[in-house]
Design a protein around this motif. Sequence first.
Motif, mmCIF file in Angstrom:
data_model
loop_
_atom_site.group_PDB
_atom_site.id
_atom_site.type_symbol
_atom_site.label_atom_id
_atom_site.label_comp_id
_atom_site.label_asym_id
_atom_site.label_seq_id
_atom_site.Cartn_x
_atom_site.Cartn_y
_atom_site.Cartn_z
ATOM 1 N N ASP A 205 0.843 -1.194 0.000
ATOM 2 C CA ASP A 205 0.000 0.000 0.000
ATOM 3 C C ASP A 205 0.879 1.245 0.000
ATOM 4 O O ASP A 205 1.554 1.556 0.981
ATOM 5 N N LEU B 251 -1.704 0.079 9.464
ATOM 6 C CA LEU B 251 -2.950 -0.350 8.832
ATOM 7 C C LEU B 251 -3.206 0.519 7.610
ATOM 8 O O LEU B 251 -2.767 1.658 7.585
ATOM 9 N N PRO B 252 -3.885 0.017 6.601
ATOM 10 C CA PRO B 252 -4.575 -1.253 6.544
ATOM 11 C C PRO B 252 -3.623 -2.400 6.233
ATOM 12 O O PRO B 252 -2.585 -2.215 5.600
ATOM 13 N N LEU B 253 -4.035 -3.573 6.674
ATOM 14 C CA LEU B 253 -3.330 -4.794 6.304
ATOM 15 C C LEU B 253 -3.839 -5.237 4.930
ATOM 16 O O LEU B 253 -4.936 -4.847 4.521
ATOM 17 N N GLU C 215 -5.626 -7.448 2.052
ATOM 18 C CA GLU C 215 -6.941 -8.092 2.098
ATOM 19 C C GLU C 215 -6.894 -9.486 2.717
ATOM 20 O O GLU C 215 -7.783 -9.873 3.483
ATOM 21 N N SER D 280 -6.799 -8.816 6.455
ATOM 22 C CA SER D 280 -7.691 -7.816 7.050
ATOM 23 C C SER D 280 -8.712 -8.419 8.009
ATOM 24 O O SER D 280 -9.054 -7.803 9.012
ATOM 25 N N LYS D 281 -9.170 -9.639 7.739
ATOM 26 C CA LYS D 281 -10.143 -10.254 8.641
ATOM 27 C C LYS D 281 -9.508 -10.658 9.979
ATOM 28 O O LYS D 281 -10.211 -10.925 10.948
ATOM 29 N N ALA E 243 -7.202 -8.590 11.449
ATOM 30 C CA ALA E 243 -6.551 -7.354 11.921
ATOM 31 C C ALA E 243 -6.606 -7.216 13.439
ATOM 32 O O ALA E 243 -5.594 -6.905 14.079
#
Length: 186
Positions: free
Chosen positions: A28, A83-85, A87, A90-91, A93
Amino acid sequence: LSNLQARVAELKKQQIQPALAVIIVGNDKPSHTYVKKKGKSAQKIGVDFFKFEFTEDTDKDTLISRIWEIQTEHDLSGLIIQLPLPESLSKYAREIVNQINPEIDVDCLTYGALGRVLMGESDLVPPTPGALLRREVRQQPRSWRGFFVTTPPGTAWRCRQRRTRWQSSATGGGIRPSRGRHRSVK
């Protein structure tokens, strides 16, 4: 930053070397830019800075294992998981972030650190609310009942009373202190 530089210099006189580590996973671009700025700011004020980069395909168990190793191998004053981690993570995190020792959780995202903030027992104010509070004080100087701000404005926030809570103001558009014992933070 000059006030922080002075505070770091005082710590160094006491043989304490502050150290910040940031864990970043994936590609990112804005996150990498932000972490780079954190590193430059840390260097500017004299804080040791460690950046740990992981590829986007890093699995949860490997990341959690490395988080524990990083905390064990380095004498850290603060740790951030950027963050964000990706995808794929992400669940997880919340589980991943909660691997941080609450004592060094700079963003106050672990259950332990956030709980201390909500109970008024933390010396830290999470960065985003802290920035909003500093902005509010600069724009509309006022005496906030139950709180004080050290000079220069915004360098340190403390609760004067242990049971004080922060809650969002529905009318003022800013953050206001609330003394309600059972009020929820929204």
